[in-house]
Motif scaffolding. Structure first.
Motif, short mmCIF file in Angstrom:
data_model
loop_
_atom_site.label_atom_id
_atom_site.label_comp_id
_atom_site.label_asym_id
_atom_site.label_seq_id
_atom_site.Cartn_x
_atom_site.Cartn_y
_atom_site.Cartn_z
N HIS A 72 0.82 -1.22 0.00
CA HIS A 72 0.00 0.00 0.00
C HIS A 72 0.85 1.25 0.00
N LYS A 83 -6.43 3.08 -0.66
CA LYS A 83 -7.83 3.37 -0.96
C LYS A 83 -8.40 4.41 -0.02
N LYS A 84 -7.83 4.52 1.16
CA LYS A 84 -8.44 5.42 2.14
C LYS A 84 -7.37 6.36 2.69
N PHE A 96 2.62 -5.46 12.87
CA PHE A 96 1.30 -5.70 13.44
C PHE A 96 0.32 -5.83 12.29
N GLN A 97 -0.80 -6.48 12.58
CA GLN A 97 -1.81 -6.57 11.53
C GLN A 97 -3.20 -6.31 12.07
N THR A 98 -4.03 -5.76 11.20
CA THR A 98 -5.44 -5.53 11.53
C THR A 98 -6.23 -6.42 10.60
N SER A 99 -7.53 -6.17 10.51
CA SER A 99 -8.34 -7.04 9.65
C SER A 99 -8.10 -6.76 8.18
N ARG A 100 -7.46 -5.59 7.86
CA ARG A 100 -7.32 -5.26 6.44
C ARG A 100 -5.89 -5.09 5.96
N TYR A 101 -4.97 -4.75 6.85
CA TYR A 101 -3.62 -4.50 6.36
C TYR A 101 -2.62 -4.97 7.41
N ASN A 128 3.31 -0.69 4.69
CA ASN A 128 1.97 -1.26 4.85
C ASN A 128 1.68 -2.15 3.66
N PRO A 131 -4.51 2.19 5.34
CA PRO A 131 -4.63 2.56 3.93
C PRO A 131 -5.82 1.90 3.25
N SER A 176 -10.18 -2.85 11.05
CA SER A 176 -10.37 -2.91 12.51
C SER A 176 -9.10 -2.33 13.14
N GLY A 177 -9.02 -2.39 14.44
CA GLY A 177 -7.79 -1.96 15.10
C GLY A 177 -6.76 -3.08 15.05
N GLU A 199 -5.05 -6.30 15.49
CA GLU A 199 -5.52 -7.60 15.95
C GLU A 199 -4.38 -8.48 16.40
N MET A 200 -3.20 -8.26 15.84
CA MET A 200 -2.08 -9.09 16.19
C MET A 200 -0.82 -8.25 16.08
N LEU A 201 0.00 -8.25 17.12
CA LEU A 201 1.23 -7.48 17.12
C LEU A 201 2.37 -8.46 17.34
N GLU A 202 3.36 -8.39 16.47
CA GLU A 202 4.38 -9.43 16.50
C GLU A 202 5.74 -8.85 16.88
#
Lengths: 145, 194
Positions: free
Chosen positions: A4, A24-25, A64-69, A85, B127, B132-133, B135-138
């Motif tokens: 991204h 996209k955002k 770290f990851q979220t539900s989208r990236y 990202n 982006p 969501s916020g 969810e997993m931090l590594e």
């Protein structure tokens, strides 16, 4: 699978470089504020992780990851931070971020006597080499996936 | 132990439950002679190593015990100040135990609120639409998993990086929370869980 955007920060929080490929955002705030927020978030995450960790850390915070990236992070001992990202399908890319630092930033910016350090990189060569490197990565697809 | 700790954070960011299971924290006990070749400093009511590294003792480690007796913050078990005690050559040779400091309850509260904010910033800087916020931090020593319910309660689990099945664990914890905390008539919402 795609990239991204990419941020490069120095140890004082100055954003040395930012480029985006598929975004996209927008964050809804100015670019200046977004860089500050990103740097502040990373600084806080680093201190959070060093307090929380049950054992001594060698590399520290990685991603770290979220539900989208997914946000990938690499920091050098001199405080240069490379932040990328990508979407969720991408695995550990620490070596990619290290390559961006050593083969692109150090070679084209640090070793260039006309590039002043500590401010946004103006070098067109750096920008184009970085862009072609990112596009050549196996997990980058030109169509936003 | 593959699961290091579990935290439950309420909608406002306050910690309402925490559980630490025993984790092998790095500790080292050594006998020293005067002068101490580590630089110590007082930080947050603890004596930490500011500079110097030997034999498993690293920067950031705290003084845990002197001559086998646990220290109490910045005072020894006898009530003397640790820095004064270790600055006096008459007390040597002394055996000191160093290790990663355990988190106090206050620190856990602060870290939970910090994570609550970081979770929100992670979603704002996304982006992509509809993220969501965090969810997993590594990191290289642990993985932090977070599950946010529709009501804003966050269940946070710190585990070994190779541990699998944490998602189902988080949902199970949510089930247990709703069965025992929410269905308890004497429990007030968003308050610490006893």
């Amino acid at each position: 699978m795609t990239v991204h955007n990419l941020y490069l920060f120095d140890r004082n929080g100055v954003c040395l470089h930012y480029s985006e490929w598929h975004r996209k955002k927008q964050a809804g705030i100015s670019k200046e504020e977004e860089f500050k927020l990103m740097y502040g978030m990373l600084f806080s995450i680093r201190s959070f992780v060093s307090k929380m960790s049950p054992l001594d850390m060698k590399d520290g915070f990685l991603a770290f990851q979220t539900s989208r990236y997914k946000l990938h992070y690499y920091e050098t001992p001199t405080g240069i931070k490379v932040v990328m990202n990508t979407d969720l399908g991408v695995g550990p890319i620490r070596d990619v971020l290290h390559h961006i630092y050593s083969a692109l930033y150090v070679e084209l910016v640090v070793k260039n006597p006309l590039c002043p350090l500590g401010q946004t990189v103006q070098s067109e060569l750096f920008r184009s080499r970085l862009d072609s490197y990112i596009r050549s990565l196996p997990f980058f697809s030109a169509r936003a996936g | 132990m593959a699961i290091f700790s579990v935290y439950v954070v309420n909608k406002a960011g306050g910690l309402i439950y925490h559980l630490d299971s025993y984790a092998p924290r790095a500790e080292a006990e050594k006998t020293f002679s005067y002068p101490l070749d580590l630089l110590l400093k007082l930080h947050d009511e603890r004596v930490l190593v500011a500079f110097g590294q030997r034999d498993g003792i690293r920067v950031g480690h705290a003084v845990l015990a002197i001559n086998g007796k646990d220290v109490n913050g910045k005072y020894t078990a006898d009530g003397k100040e640790v820095l004064e005690y270790l600055g006096n050559p008459a007390n040597y040779p002394v055996s000191v135990r160093f290790g990663r400091p355990r988190l106090t309850s206050n620190e856990k509260l602060m870290l939970a609120s910090m994570f609550h904010s970081l979770f929100a910033i992670g979603s704002q800087l996304s982006p992509e639409q509809g993220s969501s916020g965090i969810e997993m931090l590594e990191t290289d020593t642990f993985k932090l998993h977070c599950f946010q319910t529709l009501t804003g309660i966050k269940f946070v689990v710190l585990a070994d990086p190779r541990q699998a099945g944490i998602d189902s664990l988080l949902r199970k914890i949510y089930e247990i929370y709703s069965d025992f905390a929410l269905k308890n008539p004497f429990y007030s919402l968003e308050m610490p869980i006893r």
